[in-house]
Design a protein around this motif. Sequence first.
Motif, PDB file in Angstrom:
ATOM      1  N   GLY A   1      80.123 141.651   1.087  1.00 61.11           N
ATOM      2  CA  GLY A   1      79.054 141.447   2.055  1.00 61.11           C
ATOM      3  C   GLY A   1      79.503 141.682   3.479  1.00 61.11           C
ATOM      4  N   ILE A   2      80.469 142.571   3.665  1.00 61.79           N
ATOM      5  CA  ILE A   2      81.043 142.845   4.984  1.00 61.79           C
ATOM      6  C   ILE A   2      80.590 144.212   5.481  1.00 61.79           C
ATOM      7  N   LYS A   3      80.105 144.271   6.699  1.00 58.10           N
ATOM      8  CA  LYS A   3      79.874 145.555   7.349  1.00 58.10           C
ATOM      9  C   LYS A   3      81.121 145.917   8.137  1.00 58.10           C
ATOM     10  N   ALA A   4      81.710 147.071   7.824  1.00 56.51           N
ATOM     11  CA  ALA A   4      82.917 147.533   8.502  1.00 56.51           C
ATOM     12  C   ALA A   4      82.569 148.710   9.403  1.00 56.51           C
ATOM     13  N   GLU A   5      83.031 148.661  10.661  1.00 54.05           N
ATOM     14  CA  GLU A   5      82.801 149.737  11.627  1.00 54.05           C
ATOM     15  C   GLU A   5      84.132 150.134  12.259  1.00 54.05           C
ATOM     16  N   LEU A   6      84.269 151.427  12.507  1.00 54.85           N
ATOM     17  CA  LEU A   6      85.504 151.964  13.071  1.00 54.85           C
ATOM     18  C   LEU A   6      85.181 152.910  14.220  1.00 54.85           C
ATOM     19  N   THR A   7      86.008 152.882  15.253  1.00 56.77           N
ATOM     20  CA  THR A   7      85.973 153.886  16.307  1.00 56.77           C
ATOM     21  C   THR A   7      87.377 153.967  16.899  1.00 56.77           C
ATOM     22  N   ALA A   8      87.573 154.787  17.935  1.00 50.04           N
ATOM     23  CA  ALA A   8      88.941 154.987  18.429  1.00 50.04           C
ATOM     24  C   ALA A   8      88.952 155.553  19.835  1.00 50.04           C
ATOM     25  N   THR A   9      90.060 155.256  20.537  1.00 46.27           N
ATOM     26  CA  THR A   9      90.462 156.023  21.716  1.00 46.27           C
ATOM     27  C   THR A   9      91.531 156.997  21.236  1.00 46.27           C
ATOM     28  N   GLU A  10      92.258 157.607  22.144  1.00 45.16           N
ATOM     29  CA  GLU A  10      93.273 158.577  21.727  1.00 45.16           C
ATOM     30  C   GLU A  10      94.350 157.946  20.838  1.00 45.16           C
TER      31      GLU A  10
ATOM     32  N   LEU B   1      89.186 160.830  18.068  1.00 41.24           N
ATOM     33  CA  LEU B   1      88.828 161.732  19.157  1.00 41.24           C
ATOM     34  C   LEU B   1      89.395 163.123  18.873  1.00 41.24           C
ATOM     35  N   PRO B   2      88.932 164.141  19.583  1.00 34.34           N
ATOM     36  CA  PRO B   2      89.505 165.481  19.396  1.00 34.34           C
ATOM     37  C   PRO B   2      91.020 165.460  19.606  1.00 34.34           C
ATOM     38  N   PHE B   3      91.745 165.913  18.596  1.00 31.94           N
ATOM     39  CA  PHE B   3      93.208 165.985  18.654  1.00 31.94           C
ATOM     40  C   PHE B   3      93.855 164.627  18.926  1.00 31.94           C
ATOM     41  N   GLY B   4      93.216 163.540  18.502  1.00 26.48           N
ATOM     42  CA  GLY B   4      93.721 162.209  18.781  1.00 26.48           C
ATOM     43  C   GLY B   4      94.855 161.794  17.863  1.00 26.48           C
ATOM     44  N   MET B   5      95.560 160.728  18.247  1.00 27.93           N
ATOM     45  CA  MET B   5      96.592 160.120  17.405  1.00 27.93           C
ATOM     46  C   MET B   5      95.968 159.150  16.421  1.00 27.93           C
ATOM     47  N   ALA B   6      95.074 158.300  16.901  1.00 27.89           N
ATOM     48  CA  ALA B   6      94.395 157.329  16.046  1.00 27.89           C
ATOM     49  C   ALA B   6      93.279 158.041  15.286  1.00 27.89           C
ATOM     50  N   LYS B   7      93.482 158.211  13.997  1.00 26.49           N
ATOM     51  CA  LYS B   7      92.469 158.848  13.156  1.00 26.49           C
ATOM     52  C   LYS B   7      92.106 157.850  12.056  1.00 26.49           C
TER      53      LYS B   7
ATOM     54  N   LEU C   1      98.178 150.401  23.701  1.00 26.22           N
ATOM     55  CA  LEU C   1      97.109 149.416  23.536  1.00 26.22           C
ATOM     56  C   LEU C   1      96.620 148.919  24.895  1.00 26.22           C
ATOM     57  N   LYS C   2      97.564 148.611  25.761  1.00 31.36           N
ATOM     58  CA  LYS C   2      97.204 148.128  27.090  1.00 31.36           C
ATOM     59  C   LYS C   2      96.487 149.204  27.900  1.00 31.36           C
ATOM     60  N   ALA C   3      96.999 150.437  27.818  1.00 33.89           N
ATOM     61  CA  ALA C   3      96.439 151.527  28.629  1.00 33.89           C
ATOM     62  C   ALA C   3      95.030 151.907  28.187  1.00 33.89           C
ATOM     63  N   GLU C   4      94.749 151.803  26.902  1.00 32.81           N
ATOM     64  CA  GLU C   4      93.487 152.347  26.396  1.00 32.81           C
ATOM     65  C   GLU C   4      92.495 151.303  25.901  1.00 32.81           C
ATOM     66  N   ALA C   5      92.929 150.038  25.767  1.00 37.98           N
ATOM     67  CA  ALA C   5      92.025 149.035  25.197  1.00 37.98           C
ATOM     68  C   ALA C   5      91.729 147.863  26.121  1.00 37.98           C
ATOM     69  N   THR C   6      92.447 147.746  27.224  1.00 36.78           N
ATOM     70  CA  THR C   6      92.233 146.613  28.120  1.00 36.78           C
ATOM     71  C   THR C   6      90.790 146.572  28.608  1.00 36.78           C
ATOM     72  N   GLU C   7      90.147 145.415  28.379  1.00 38.39           N
ATOM     73  CA  GLU C   7      88.765 145.159  28.812  1.00 38.39           C
ATOM     74  C   GLU C   7      87.756 146.144  28.220  1.00 38.39           C
ATOM     75  N   GLN C   8      88.136 146.794  27.121  1.00 40.87           N
ATOM     76  CA  GLN C   8      87.203 147.691  26.450  1.00 40.87           C
ATOM     77  C   GLN C   8      86.462 146.942  25.342  1.00 40.87           C
ATOM     78  N   THR C   9      85.200 147.257  25.183  1.00 37.51           N
ATOM     79  CA  THR C   9      84.423 146.728  24.064  1.00 37.51           C
ATOM     80  C   THR C   9      84.287 147.813  22.995  1.00 37.51           C
ATOM     81  N   PHE C  10      84.017 147.373  21.779  1.00 34.16           N
ATOM     82  CA  PHE C  10      83.840 148.320  20.686  1.00 34.16           C
ATOM     83  C   PHE C  10      82.742 149.326  21.023  1.00 34.16           C
ATOM     84  N   ASP C  11      81.606 148.832  21.504  1.00 37.48           N
ATOM     85  CA  ASP C  11      80.472 149.726  21.777  1.00 37.48           C
ATOM     86  C   ASP C  11      80.779 150.696  22.907  1.00 37.48           C
ATOM     87  N   ALA C  12      81.529 150.244  23.911  1.00 41.46           N
ATOM     88  CA  ALA C  12      81.886 151.149  25.010  1.00 41.46           C
ATOM     89  C   ALA C  12      82.818 152.245  24.522  1.00 41.46           C
ATOM     90  N   VAL C  13      83.780 151.896  23.651  1.00 40.00           N
ATOM     91  CA  VAL C  13      84.698 152.900  23.104  1.00 40.00           C
ATOM     92  C   VAL C  13      83.936 153.884  22.227  1.00 40.00           C
TER      93      VAL C  13
END
Length: 796
Positions: free
Chosen positions: A145-154, A52-58, A285-297
């Motif tokens: 034969g693996i498809k790898a996908e990445l995304t992130a919250t802050e 994300l813009p100026f995020g920690m997780a890059k 992790l709890k604050a930003e990932a609880t009940e989140q799906t990959f596609d929603a993030v």
Amino acid sequence: MKTISKTILLFAMIISLFSCSEKKDDFNATAWVDPQIGSVHGRWFFYTPASLPFGMAKLAPHTNAYGSGGSWAPCGYDDRHNSIEGFGHFHEFQIGGLVAMPITGKLQTTPGTLEKPETGYRSLFDKEEEYAEPGYYSVFLKEYGIKAELTATERVGFHRYTFPESAASHIIFDIGHRQGESSGVTEATMKLSGKNTLEGTIETFPEYLKFCDPEKRVKMYFVIQLNKTPQSYGSFVEDKTFDGQKETKGIGNGMYINFATKKGEVVEMQVGLSYTSIENAKLNLKAEATEQTFDAVKETAHEKWNEKLGRIKVETKDSINKVKFYTGLYHALLGRGLASDANGSYPRHDGKIGKIPLDGNGKPKYNHYNTDGIWGGFWNLGQLWALAYPDYLSEYLQSNIDFAKETGWLHDGTAAGAHANGVQTNCFGLMIAAAYNSGIRDFDVEEAYKIAYKNETGYSKRPFGSGKYDLAYFVKDGYIPAKDTTLANGWVFNFGASHTLEFAYTSYGVSQFAKALGKTEDYKKLTKQAGNWKNIFDPETKFIRPKYENGKFIENFNPMQAWRGFQEANAYQYTWYVPQDPAGLIKVLGLDLFNKRLETTFNESQKSTFGGGNGIDSFSGLEMLYNHGNQPCLHHSFLFNYSGKPWLTQKWSRAICEEFYGAEPLHGYGFGQDEDQGQLGAWFVMASMGLFDVQGHAAMNPTFQFGSPLFDKVTIKLDSKYYKGEELIIETKNNSKKNKYIQSASFNGEKIENAWIDRKKLTDGGTLFFEMGAKPNTKWGTKTPPPSMSTSEFGS
């Protein structure tokens, strides 16, 4: 998105799509970003699409990060490479670590090499099966034969791996090796802390800490949550494996997990990150990932990038310039990421955990950030952030103010709370002053002024990491002599001339801060320091020339020689480095020589693409007349506004935008030159809008000088917390590649006769209008030059 032809085709399709479906208030700015641009020979932060813009997780794929030399040299991902060694999480200045790699078949624990990927767990990939956009990355790992996908919250990285059918699927976690700019690992720990959970720590000793803060280390913490329970696990050190071992501690180490997968089975990981503790990594992790799906993030990441990028909307028929614009803007919003946790915890310099004050809702009032120094940033990032992202600029400076409250000194680059000053200057006093001058004042002004003043005058017991190690010479003698300084890691600096110029400029910025606050004696002292550049101007050669302690100029002087008295440049380039007082420089050079030399600079430099030509080297161009690939030169093309030839500023700033900047992996920011944490991207953004301030907003009443706007229309959303206006519109008439020269200009219907305007007028809102033409209007813009220190302070 790998070649210019594919880029053109892609964006032609986008134009068609969004011309039909896009609402006027629903501009999809992210569609115009191509992360591959400039990704050959890019810096460590540069290619981190899943963030994300100026995020920690890059999160990013690595092609050449493992075991790298540390320091600052380009590494991480290079578009020329065709194998991936893993996916990393931390990508900040002097910070790197925690790499994951999904594989199948034989377990291997070292990645192999680019030349022989088969000697390790690297996987080949096809560029056609790789995709990147702001906030998301995907690739198909051919070996497995693996498809790898990445995304992130802050602060949380999200992985989605789609496996083939395999009785031997694995995920490898490397924690104990150098990664990118991290330099050596001093200790790494990891353990299986639950049936689906791993956690650990990484401690590194980056190259810049070795001479800036040798007692400090960078510490990273992580917690990994999987949606699949491993069947077995183990640890490793280099290529030795220890099956069934639940934890590891040391260096060169890591862990692996094993399981069987069905065809098309999806394994997901959520990785919480922190610079303070494992507990705070869990909290993030709890604050930003609880009940989140990959596609929603992924969708949220798209929306957040769209909001940030969409604060500036450009309209043009030139799709390539539009791609260059939003890719440059993307890079300007990518570096210098979060250091603080969701609860406001951040790493202090003393090793303790700091706490940002909370608001009424229990949320931190602002954030803390890791950052490279701001060397040159006043000519790009500072101006861009102040205009469209003043909320971020305020937080960014508040981080440094907090650091100074704790330590007594501003930093000029910090990694997880430690000094990481690469160039040994310190321009943050100027940046604080520039923010104040721009109307960004939501910090303790008196405290900020006190530390900014100390940054320009204080040398007693100054820590080396704060920069300006040679400030005593500047304050006492009026210049810094030509002499070697050997750093603790063996590097040798001899930058007295360039430091004299830089400290004079930053003194000017803080002098204006003093003047605004009515601190008369400070103002006088700093204004005198701002004139110290004259003490190393050689009237015989008409160049800035290094000078020994005995007052004599150096012998065998060659103005094209790099590094002798000048950091990453030469005397020819640095003689223009008097941004506080171009009028004063014109006076000592003479107007004719000033213009002749400046015109020669650009006529000749165009032959080498305004940099190092086709050379793939961060330092190519150091012995040229002009080098757009490095910070000291970035204001040169706008100096014609001060010397009575504003049409040449229009000509050459436009030429740099069109020729130095490209839309390809190799030709993006020059050819493999140094896109220094978004600075070159931000320069393109400002110059392509036709706005630039040579003084870097250092003047008490900043101005913008005009270049040659590239677009038909630009709409900039203004932040009502800081500015009176709601939006600034820049419109052009008859604009084209041929029609690059301003014929006339107006603001809110009122004619503009000069090649500059008060910044405050623009931030009060309205429409800046330019009529363009194919031939220079040599009568427009020459009436009154932009304000300069010697004309503004003492009269013309």
